[in-house]
Structure formats: C-alpha cells, structure tokens
Design an enzyme around this catalytic site. Structure first.
Site, mmCIF file in Angstrom:
data_model
loop_
_atom_site.group_PDB
_atom_site.id
_atom_site.type_symbol
_atom_site.label_atom_id
_atom_site.label_comp_id
_atom_site.label_asym_id
_atom_site.label_seq_id
_atom_site.Cartn_x
_atom_site.Cartn_y
_atom_site.Cartn_z
ATOM 1 N N ARG A 73 2.923 -6.944 9.092
ATOM 2 C CA ARG A 73 2.287 -5.879 9.873
ATOM 3 C C ARG A 73 2.811 -5.830 11.299
ATOM 4 O O ARG A 73 2.956 -4.746 11.881
ATOM 5 C CB ARG A 73 0.775 -6.064 9.868
ATOM 6 N N GLU A 87 -9.775 -10.844 -7.368
ATOM 7 C CA GLU A 87 -8.868 -9.699 -7.310
ATOM 8 C C GLU A 87 -7.814 -9.748 -8.427
ATOM 9 O O GLU A 87 -7.474 -8.715 -9.011
ATOM 10 C CB GLU A 87 -8.188 -9.645 -5.943
ATOM 11 N N TYR A 146 -12.680 -3.101 -3.092
ATOM 12 C CA TYR A 146 -13.241 -3.082 -1.731
ATOM 13 C C TYR A 146 -14.763 -3.066 -1.764
ATOM 14 O O TYR A 146 -15.396 -2.373 -0.975
ATOM 15 C CB TYR A 146 -12.728 -1.850 -0.982
ATOM 16 N N ARG A 195 -1.557 -14.857 4.254
ATOM 17 C CA ARG A 195 -2.306 -14.183 5.321
ATOM 18 C C ARG A 195 -1.550 -14.300 6.645
ATOM 19 O O ARG A 195 -1.508 -13.366 7.431
ATOM 20 C CB ARG A 195 -3.704 -14.788 5.467
ATOM 21 N N ASN A 208 -1.797 -0.091 7.296
ATOM 22 C CA ASN A 208 -1.313 -1.446 7.593
ATOM 23 C C ASN A 208 -0.447 -2.075 6.496
ATOM 24 O O ASN A 208 -0.292 -3.293 6.435
ATOM 25 C CB ASN A 208 -2.469 -2.350 8.040
ATOM 26 N N LYS A 250 0.834 -1.195 0.000
ATOM 27 C CA LYS A 250 0.000 0.000 0.000
ATOM 28 C C LYS A 250 0.880 1.261 0.000
ATOM 29 O O LYS A 250 2.104 1.168 0.186
ATOM 30 C CB LYS A 250 -0.919 -0.055 1.221
ATOM 31 N N PHE A 297 -15.338 3.838 7.713
ATOM 32 C CA PHE A 297 -13.949 4.204 7.405
ATOM 33 C C PHE A 297 -13.654 4.203 5.902
ATOM 34 O O PHE A 297 -12.529 4.494 5.493
ATOM 35 C CB PHE A 297 -12.972 3.268 8.134
ATOM 36 N N HIS A 300 -1.752 -5.490 1.482
ATOM 37 C CA HIS A 300 -3.009 -6.207 1.272
ATOM 38 C C HIS A 300 -2.676 -7.643 0.897
ATOM 39 O O HIS A 300 -1.718 -7.881 0.163
ATOM 40 C CB HIS A 300 -3.810 -5.571 0.129
ATOM 41 N N THR A 337 -5.107 -8.015 10.342
ATOM 42 C CA THR A 337 -5.462 -6.713 9.737
ATOM 43 C C THR A 337 -5.141 -5.555 10.670
ATOM 44 O O THR A 337 -4.666 -4.503 10.237
ATOM 45 C CB THR A 337 -6.974 -6.680 9.405
HETATM 46 P P1 CMP Z 1 -7.190 -4.874 4.303
HETATM 47 O O1 CMP Z 1 -7.687 -6.010 5.131
HETATM 48 O O2 CMP Z 1 -6.040 -5.060 3.419
HETATM 49 O O3 CMP Z 1 -8.419 -4.364 3.429
HETATM 50 C C1 CMP Z 1 -9.432 -3.594 4.050
HETATM 51 C C2 CMP Z 1 -8.780 -2.458 4.714
HETATM 52 O O4 CMP Z 1 -9.643 -1.563 5.347
HETATM 53 C C3 CMP Z 1 -7.898 -2.981 5.833
HETATM 54 O O5 CMP Z 1 -6.830 -3.663 5.274
HETATM 55 C C4 CMP Z 1 -7.580 -1.684 6.542
HETATM 56 O O6 CMP Z 1 -6.572 -0.953 5.864
HETATM 57 C C5 CMP Z 1 -8.905 -0.950 6.384
HETATM 58 N N1 CMP Z 1 -9.678 -1.063 7.589
HETATM 59 C C6 CMP Z 1 -10.345 -2.136 8.047
HETATM 60 N N2 CMP Z 1 -10.958 -1.861 9.195
HETATM 61 C C7 CMP Z 1 -10.672 -0.569 9.476
HETATM 62 C C8 CMP Z 1 -11.021 0.310 10.515
HETATM 63 N N3 CMP Z 1 -11.779 -0.097 11.533
HETATM 64 N N4 CMP Z 1 -10.528 1.557 10.470
HETATM 65 C C9 CMP Z 1 -9.778 1.977 9.445
HETATM 66 N N5 CMP Z 1 -9.411 1.179 8.420
HETATM 67 C C10 CMP Z 1 -9.850 -0.060 8.449
#
Ligand code: CMP
Length: 144
Positions: free
Chosen positions: A103, A127, A50, A86, A113, A10, A58, A116, A92
């Site tokens: 991470r 994807e 997404y 993963r 984070n 990212k 968010f 992806h 996440t």
């Molecule tokens: P990822 O799982 O790669 O894809 C969805 C993304 O949404 C996740 O990473 C985070 O970057 C973002 N995300 C998920 N939950 C939250 C949250 N509660 N607040 C902010 N960002 C979020």
C-alpha cells in the site's frame, strides 16, 4: 498445517495490472502459494467476509468498490505468514503505510487500498474456509 493466510488483490489492483508485482513480493519473501483464483465477487460473499463492517458508514461504498471488477484471491503458507503479510501489505490507510509496503508503494486512499490480508490466524482460517473449497488448496512439497 503450517500457518496460512488469505491475500486478495482488490479490483483496483487488478485494473492497474499489479497482480504480478504483488505475487512476486510473496514469492521472493519465501512464502508458498497453495491456492489462487480470479472471481467477480458477490455481495453475499462480501457481507460474510466483512461481517464486522456491515454497520460502518463506508460499508455501501466498500461493497461498490469490491464489486467494481474481478479480484484475485490467494492463500499463502509459511512461518508467521499472517503477521509478516500484514507488514508487507502495510497500514490499512495508505497515508500511514510505509514505503516498501504494497500500500505504501501503490496507493494513496483507504477506499482504494489495493490488497486485503487476513488480520489474525483465526481470521485467516475463517476467511480461507469462506473463499476456498478444501480441494482448491494444493498440498505440494518444497524440495528443502
Ligand atoms: P481492509 O482492511 O482490507 O478491509 C476493510 C476495508 O474497508 C479496508 O481494507 C478498506 O478498504 C475499507 N475501509 C476501512 N476503513 C475505511 C474508511 N474509513 N473509509 C473507507 N473505506 C474504509
């Protein structure tokens, strides 16, 4: 096909010069790189990527973050690559991510984070089709 997954570094990962270290982890684990590109991603593509998150509170900040600079998108191939990736990427929420994961080693906040990773084999297929043309994926041989 052997299993494939989509991994993206990212904008924060690119800005922090982490692309090489992240790729190194996948190479040394034994996965095979079959596609890679750097791009400034459009809101249109992100809204497809997404699609389940479009109504989350968010989501606007996620769009802002993901368009804040170029990203590096990759397709990695190998045995159980979706699940293993993963685990390598970590939870996440970086606060829950184990040390030794991407991470867990490089991030502290869920909204920054670093990477992806596709969450299922079906998700990975969706994807990969979204991000890559068929001819951008290399079907090359390992000498093994
Ligand atoms: P990822 O799982 O790669 O894809 C969805 C993304 O949404 C996740 O990473 C985070 O970057 C973002 N995300 C998920 N939950 C939250 C949250 N509660 N607040 C902010 N960002 C979020």
């Amino acid at each position: 096909w052997p299993e494939r997954t989509l991994i993206a570094v990212k904008p924060d990962g690119v800005q922090r010069r982490l692309v090489g270290q992240i790729m190194q982890r996948f190479e040394q684990r034994g996965f095979k790189l079959v596609g890679m590109k750097m791009l400034q991603v459009s809101e249109e593509l992100l809204s497809q990527h997404y699609q389940e998150l479009r109504r989350k509170p968010f989501y606007p900040s996620l769009l802002h973050y993901m368009t804040s600079g170029p990203i590096v998108v990759m397709v990695w191939e190998g045995h159980n690559v979706v699940r293993t990736s993963r685990i390598m990427v970590g939870d996440t929420n970086p606060a829950e991510a184990q040390a030794g994961t991407v991470r867990g080693d490089f991030s502290i906040h869920i909204s920054r984070n670093v990477v992806h990773a596709s969450d299922s084999v079906e998700g990975a297929q969706r994807e990969i089709q979204l991000w890559f043309h068929r001819k951008e994926l290399m079907d090359w041989d390992c000498y093994d």
